[in-house]
Design a protein around this motif. Structure first.
Motif, PDB file in Angstrom:
ATOM      1  N   GLU A  86       0.813  -1.209   0.000  1.00 18.73           N
ATOM      2  CA  GLU A  86       0.000   0.000   0.000  1.00 18.73           C
ATOM      3  C   GLU A  86       0.851   1.266   0.000  1.00 18.73           C
ATOM      4  N   LYS A 131       1.956   4.738  -0.991  1.00 18.89           N
ATOM      5  CA  LYS A 131       1.193   5.920  -1.392  1.00 18.89           C
ATOM      6  C   LYS A 131       1.846   6.605  -2.596  1.00 18.89           C
ATOM      7  N   ARG A 146      -2.934   4.310  -3.710  1.00 18.42           N
ATOM      8  CA  ARG A 146      -2.034   3.345  -3.066  1.00 18.42           C
ATOM      9  C   ARG A 146      -1.885   2.120  -3.960  1.00 18.42           C
ATOM     10  N   ASP A 159      -1.184  -1.813  -4.350  1.00 17.09           N
ATOM     11  CA  ASP A 159      -1.379  -2.960  -3.457  1.00 17.09           C
ATOM     12  C   ASP A 159      -0.031  -3.523  -3.031  1.00 17.09           C
TER      13      ASP A 159
END
Length: 149
Positions: free
Chosen positions: A61, A63, A72, A74
């Protein structure tokens, strides 16, 4: 949880207040076990255990900002030099992978310029190499094993 089209791994799962949590070995904490997270954890273990990517090169995640919007990834796998190598977009098994899935990861890649893209719902997986010169995806049978650079 649903069986996936990926190798099986031994996960640490716990229940708290009638909710399931799975231990994320990258983030080093328990996270809510959603169908998408189930896919993400399988992909993480696949990259580490089957493709030999070092855990230290994997971010979850991560950013990024696209057109002033906060997004984000994965899973983002870096090269040993710190540049983006693989972007992974995980979907729940019930979510059909379509053009929108590829458009989403392509937008992320405009910012990150990764070498490979993976889109998976745990049942269907799409592995692509980004041919920057021809500005196109090249679909692969599988993602390559980690080779230190």
């Amino acid at each position: 949880m649903q069986a996936l089209n990926l190798p099986t791994y031994k996960f640490k799962i716990k229940s708290r207040e009638n909710k399931l949590f799975i231990y994320d070995i990258v983030r080093k904490k328990y996270v809510s076990l959603t169908p998408e997270e189930w896919v993400r954890q399988h992909i993480i273990h696949y990259l580490i255990n089957d493709k030999n990517y070092p855990i230290s090169l994997i971010a979850i995640e991560k950013k990024l900002t696209i057109n002033k919007l906060s997004k984000r990834t994965d899973i983002l796998v870096f090269t040993s030099k710190g540049t983006p190598n693989i972007i992974v977009e995980c979907k729940a098994p019930s979510v059909k992978i379509n053009q929108n899935s590829f458009d989403q990861i392509a937008r992320y890649n405009l910012k990150l310029a990764a070498n490979y893209l993976i889109v998976s719902n745990g049942l269907n997986h799409y592995f692509c190499f980004m041919d920057v010169e021809k500005e196109q995806y090249v679909f692969l049978e599988n993602i390559p094993h980690y080779i230190s650079d």
